[in-house]
Design an enzyme around this catalytic site. Structure first.
Site, PDB file in Angstrom:
ATOM      1  N   HIS A   1      60.484 -37.763  62.178  1.00  0.00           N
ATOM      2  CA  HIS A   1      59.258 -38.411  62.643  1.00  0.00           C
ATOM      3  C   HIS A   1      59.592 -39.265  63.858  1.00  0.00           C
ATOM      4  CE1 HIS A   1      55.562 -40.721  62.697  1.00  0.00           C
ATOM      5  NE2 HIS A   1      55.057 -39.934  61.754  1.00  0.00           N
TER       6      HIS A   1
ATOM      7  N   ALA B   1      51.506 -34.448  43.947  1.00  0.00           N
ATOM      8  CA  ALA B   1      51.638 -33.058  43.496  1.00  0.00           C
ATOM      9  C   ALA B   1      51.772 -32.987  41.982  1.00  0.00           C
ATOM     10  CB  ALA B   1      52.836 -32.391  44.171  1.00  0.00           C
TER      11      ALA B   1
ATOM     12  N   SER C   1      50.787 -32.831  54.880  1.00  0.00           N
ATOM     13  CA  SER C   1      51.636 -33.056  53.703  1.00  0.00           C
ATOM     14  C   SER C   1      50.829 -33.506  52.497  1.00  0.00           C
ATOM     15  CB  SER C   1      52.735 -34.077  54.009  1.00  0.00           C
ATOM     16  OG  SER C   1      52.177 -35.329  54.363  1.00  0.00           O
TER      17      SER C   1
ATOM     18  N   ARG D   1      55.452 -33.395  66.100  1.00  0.00           N
ATOM     19  CA  ARG D   1      56.485 -34.398  65.859  1.00  0.00           C
ATOM     20  C   ARG D   1      57.849 -34.006  66.404  1.00  0.00           C
ATOM     21  NH1 ARG D   1      54.707 -35.933  59.634  1.00  0.00           N
ATOM     22  NH2 ARG D   1      52.880 -37.174  60.216  1.00  0.00           N
TER      23      ARG D   1
ATOM     24  N   HIS E   1      62.061 -37.591  58.053  1.00  0.00           N
ATOM     25  CA  HIS E   1      60.794 -37.893  57.402  1.00  0.00           C
ATOM     26  C   HIS E   1      60.349 -36.886  56.352  1.00  0.00           C
ATOM     27  CE1 HIS E   1      56.784 -39.440  56.872  1.00  0.00           C
ATOM     28  NE2 HIS E   1      56.222 -38.356  57.385  1.00  0.00           N
TER      29      HIS E   1
END
EC number: 1.3.5.-
Length: 613
Positions: A276, A57, A429, A319, A387
């Site tokens: 996760h 990012a 993600s 998940r 996670h």
């Protein structure tokens, strides 16, 4: 406080950033030299666009800012080298619709994202995100990311949990690692400068707008203000609130979210923390979802493929569902081992060595490294691990990624633009990082191009405060292990009371424990008085941030009296759209007290319905 430091001492501290690293004439060394921070007329280091965080990012934000206005001085600040960021640990793939031949579409990607997030996703944001996602894959391919290829030479794809179509583009099981290196190369090529081994302490706000940040050079201990016309927070998530029960790196301590809260920005949906399903039993290191996407199955101690009892999609359910299913097997005695050592098995042996070595080489290495076993030959022991942070810094919308403070932007896991809602889908993600990073960087550059510098008054005061705090805390009188004891206790009580299963009584008890740990933290002193490489003080700052994030998450979790996505209340097992189709918004006042508010979820084209898989 200000009388403790002369103006000379203050400016010496500020200007040390100029010479913190030796300047080299070679391209890469020069890019990583801190001399890239010029000194303005006030004697304080400054730059046009300052980006905190060097994961995907931050790197995409930096490149976007440079491309928007090449005349701008763009600096990326990070505690670690970019190749040590959390992005490198992402394995499975990156979602994005680039092939419409099999009935996939942007609308279907958006719907899967909204449904996966248990309808806590802002639907207008999800639609825009899906449209940007396909463009992002093409852009990464164009700048040289070495994706795995199918037999026709096209970018290869695999299924990810919660997806109705195959759209998870990948580079073996090292997608995040390869993405990071690709983005870093692109940043260096575009003239981005880097300031490594620096820690964010606070954000300065002048007359309602961001004027820069206070940084600490980890190597020298120097605490200095840095003025910036615009700032992008790309600091990652806060799952280290669970300390050792997480797959994320030790740097994921919510520095951006905590600093933004202190500056006056809301922390949105802090209770939404993803677990996760497949972390290595001993240590929590991630076994990628790609293992299940390629055909891996979960087995209990009876040799049963138990996911058939919980969801039609079995191992490829979202998940949160798979994590709760595993924890239920453990609770009901159908797991191997006991207590914190309990686990189920992930079996990929039937895939064959050739396929494992081609598509899942990294998880084989992880099995050998952490469990001393070869998953080509036998199943690996796994259980859920914290996670991902769906919650984060509140931003105004996907098209700006700006916060309520002009000049302050956020991107990636640090931000909450409500793409992921109550549960993030696998593959979304990495896509989030490159999409939101690019948008944040572009808008930060636009803001900086027409803005001047702030007065620096608040930055000056914050810097003096942190200099005094170091002298007070690092006084050589503390107990050697007290800080680490607090940190371990915090992680344990958060996991026990705010983990996969939550109840009112546990969350109320957790508030008392947080207050106790906060009091111990406030009284904490560090034995090491030397500012140079004082890693104890680095960890002291990080501990303060995860304490704040823990308190915010607990507040949101107690107030949300329903079960939705990763937030599962055993005393409120149903989703309650009438009362909680809303984002929790936690703010902090000037006295450090937290306050909770709510903001409606944006519903546009997708009907709110029961979530079934």
């Amino acid at each position: 406080m200000s009388e403790q430091f002369t103006r000379r001492e203050f400016l010496q501290s500020a200007c040390i950033t100029m010479g913190a690293l030796a300047v080299s004439t070679s391209g890469v060394d020069r890019a990583f030299a801190s001399s890239s921070l010029p000194i303005n007329t006030s004697g304080i280091p400054s730059c046009d666009v300052l980006i905190i965080g060097s994961g995907a990012a931050g790197l995409r934000a930096a490149v976007a800012a440079r491309k928007k206005d090449p005349s701008l001085n763009v600096i990326v600040v990070s505690k670690v080298m970019p190749t040590r960021s959390a992005t490198t640990m992402a394995e499975g793939g990156i979602n994005g619709v680039i092939d419409f031949s099999e009935g996939d579409s942007f609308a279907l990607h958006a719907y899967d994202t909204v449904k996966g997030g248990d309808f806590l996703v802002d639907q207008d944001t999800a639609m825009k995100f899906a449209e940007h996602a396909g463009e992002a894959i093409h852009e990464l391919d164009y700048i040289g990311m070495p994706f795995s290829r199918d037999k026709n030479g096209k970018v290869d794809k695999r299924y990810a949990g919660g997806a109705s179509k195959i759209r998870c583009n990948f580079s073996a099981d090292k997608t995040g690692h390869i993405l990071t290196h690709t983005c870093l190369d692109d940043a260096l090529k575009n003239g981005v400068k880097f300031l490594m081994d620096h820690q964010l302490l606070d954000i300065g706000v002048d007359n309602g707008r961001c004027e820069g940040v206070v940084l600490r050079d980890i190597r020298t201990g120097t605490i200095a203000p840095v003025r910036a016309k615009s700032v992008v927070l790309a600091t990652g998530g806060y799952t280290r609130v669970f300390w050792n029960r997480t797959s994320t790196p030790y740097i994921a301590t919510g520095d951006g979210a905590a600093s933004a809260m202190r500056a006056g920005v809301a922390f949105k949906d802090p209770e939404m923390l993803q677990f996760h399903p497949t972390g290595v039993c001993h240590g929590g290191v991630l076994i990628t979802e790609a293992a299940r996407g390629e055909g891996g199955i979960l087995l209990n101690n009876q040799g049963e493929r138990f996911m058939k009892n919980y969801a039609k999609k079995m191992e490829l359910a979202p998940r949160d569902i798979v994590s709760r299913s595993i924890e239920t097997e453990i609770r009901e005695g159908r797991a191997f081992g006991k207590g914190m050592e309990a686990y189920v098995l992930l079996d990929v042996t039937h895939l064959g060595k050739e396929k494992i070595m081609r598509n899942l080489p990294q998880i084989r290495h992880i099995g050998l490294l952490f469990e001393n076993m070869d998953l080509v030959e036998k199943p690996i022991a796994i259980r859920p691990t914290a996670h991902y942070s769906m919650g984060g810094i509140d931003v105004m919308g996907l098209e700006s990624m700006s916060t309520a403070i002009p000049g302050l932007f956020a991107a990636g896991e640090a931000a909450c633009v409500s793409i992921h809602g109550a549960n993030r889908l696998g593959g979304n993600s990495l896509c989030d990082t490159v999409v939101t990073g690019k948008i944040a960087g572009t808008n930060a550059a636009s803001f900086a191009s027409s803005a001047g510098f702030g007065s620096g008054t608040h930055l000056h005061d914050l810097t003096l405060k942190w200099m005094s705090r170091f002298k007070e805390v690092a006084n050589g009188k503390g107990e050697v292990n007290e800080m680490y004891a607090i940190r371990e206790e915090l992680g344990a009580v958060n996991w026990d009371n705010m983990g996969v299963f939550r109840t009112e009584s546990r969350l109320v008890a957790l508030e008392d424990k947080h207050n106790e740990l906060q009091a111990r933290y406030d009284a904490l002193r560090i034995p090491n008085t030397n500012p140079v490489f004082n890693t104890a003080f680095t960890e002291y700052v990080e501990l303060g941030n995860i304490l704040l994030a823990s308190r915010a998450a607990r507040m949101g979790a107690e107030a949300r009296k329903e079960s939705r996505g990763s937030h599962y209340r055993e005393d409120y097992i149903k989703r309650d759209d009438a009362n909680f189709l809303k984002h929790s918004m936690v703010t902090m006042d000037s006295n450090g007290k937290l306050h909770l508010g709510w903001k409606d979820v944006v519903v546009t084209q997708f009907k709110i319905e029961e979530r079934k898989y």
